[in-house]
Design an enzyme around this catalytic site. Structure first.
Site, PDB file in Angstrom:
ATOM      1  NE  ARG A  10      -3.608   2.635   2.087  1.00  0.00           N
ATOM      2  CZ  ARG A  10      -4.265   3.284   3.028  1.00  0.00           C
ATOM      3  NH1 ARG A  10      -4.216   2.867   4.290  1.00  0.00           N
ATOM      4  NH2 ARG A  10      -4.976   4.355   2.739  1.00  0.00           N
ATOM      5  CG  HIS A  11      -0.775   4.771  -1.500  1.00  0.00           C
ATOM      6  ND1 HIS A  11      -1.045   5.706  -0.525  1.00  0.00           N
ATOM      7  CD2 HIS A  11      -1.979   4.318  -1.917  1.00  0.00           C
ATOM      8  CE1 HIS A  11      -2.340   5.832  -0.367  1.00  0.00           C
ATOM      9  NE2 HIS A  11      -2.943   4.989  -1.197  1.00  0.00           N
ATOM     10  N   GLY A  12       2.420   5.033   0.520  1.00  0.00           N
ATOM     11  CA  GLY A  12       2.607   5.815   1.736  1.00  0.00           C
ATOM     12  C   GLY A  12       1.473   6.805   1.956  1.00  0.00           C
ATOM     13  CD  GLN A  13      -0.110  10.621   6.605  1.00  0.00           C
ATOM     14  OE1 GLN A  13       0.817  11.410   6.549  1.00  0.00           O
ATOM     15  NE2 GLN A  13      -0.800  10.407   7.714  1.00  0.00           N
ATOM     16  CB  THR A  14      -1.911  10.750   0.047  1.00  0.00           C
ATOM     17  OG1 THR A  14      -3.251  10.510   0.496  1.00  0.00           O
ATOM     18  CG2 THR A  14      -1.400   9.533  -0.709  1.00  0.00           C
ATOM     19  CE1 TYR A  15       0.481  17.682   3.081  1.00  0.00           C
ATOM     20  CE2 TYR A  15       1.355  16.638   1.097  1.00  0.00           C
ATOM     21  CZ  TYR A  15       1.538  17.423   2.226  1.00  0.00           C
ATOM     22  OH  TYR A  15       2.780  17.938   2.516  1.00  0.00           O
ATOM     23  CG  ASN A  17      -4.094   8.220   2.688  1.00  0.00           C
ATOM     24  OD1 ASN A  17      -3.043   7.783   2.233  1.00  0.00           O
ATOM     25  ND2 ASN A  17      -5.268   7.811   2.235  1.00  0.00           N
ATOM     26  CD  GLU A  88      -8.483   2.025  -3.157  1.00  0.00           C
ATOM     27  OE1 GLU A  88      -8.838   0.904  -3.594  1.00  0.00           O
ATOM     28  OE2 GLU A  88      -7.982   2.207  -2.041  1.00  0.00           O
TER      29      GLU A  88
END
Length: 220
Positions: A10-15, A17, A88
């Site tokens: 899973r991708h890293g945290q985004t804004y 998120n 997604e």
């Protein structure tokens, strides 16, 4: 019989998120925490001899994959392949809205007041159908539409691999939960965490989940 190992990240945290917004086909950059997530998982995967690397065509997945490959002993960033099939779930009208509001709006008529609660109470598949039903524009994907897009993409990755290959795929939280739900009995009511690893083994076309949402344990 060919055996392929898929490492789903899973991708890293985004804004989005960080701000607890619905983020399907919408996109936002990784936060500083998200970059750290990507670097951390890159170090955890650094010694695995990947034969190929894929990401969805969303910025957040591509950036995560680039950090993973920058740390890898076998592949580098130039080896990354992207595919829209790995995106997604499309949340349609609800894209970018507050996730708590969205879950309450969609789930409260059936007694579920959070996204995780809907998945726990209804299954992730029926939750997807319910979101589609409540989308006034009907742009959200229902379960059939989601799998009609995703499954051919996964199958194409497997078909391109050779027996014994290990493949890393940077993708998305609900996508990973959906794959795990389809191919195992593992509880997916809690989301895969940013930077987590989920492993599948595909043997002669049959998918098996080895583990889900690994954030600290040894990866093999």
């Amino acid at each position: 019989m060919a055996t392929i190992e898929l490492y789903l990240v899973r991708h890293g945290q985004t804004y989005l998120n960080k701000y607890h917004r619905m983020q399907g086909w919408s996109d936002s950059p990784l936060t500083d925490q998200g970059i750290a997530d990507a670097d951390r998982v890159g170090q955890r995967l650094a010694k695995i001899p990947f034969a190929a690397a894929y990401a969805s065509d969303m910025l957040r997945a591509q950036t995560t994959a680039q950090h993973i490959l920058a740390a890898n002993d076998t592949l580098d960033v130039a080896d990354l392949q992207t595919a829209p099939a790995l995106r997604e779930e499309n949340f349609g009208f609800f894209e970018g809205l507050d996730s708590t509001f969205t879950a309450h709006f969609v789930g409260s008529p059936v007694g579920s007041h959070s996204y995780d609660a809907m998945i726990r109470d209804l299954t992730i598949e029926k939750t997807r159908d319910l979101i589609k039903e409540h989308d006034p524009f009907h742009d959200a994907e229902n379960d059939q539409e989601f799998w009609d897009r995703l499954q051919p993409g996964l199958d194409a990755i497997v078909a391109a691999a050779q027996d014994g290959d290990k493949v890393v795929i940077a993708t998305h939280g609900t996508t990973i939960r959906s794959i795990v739900s389809k191919y195992s009995d593992i509880d997916v009511a809690s989301s895969a965490k940013n930077g987590s690893v989920t492993k599948l083994t595909v043997k002669d076309g049959h998918y098996k989940v080895n583990y889900f949402n690994n954030t600290t344990g040894k990866l093999k």
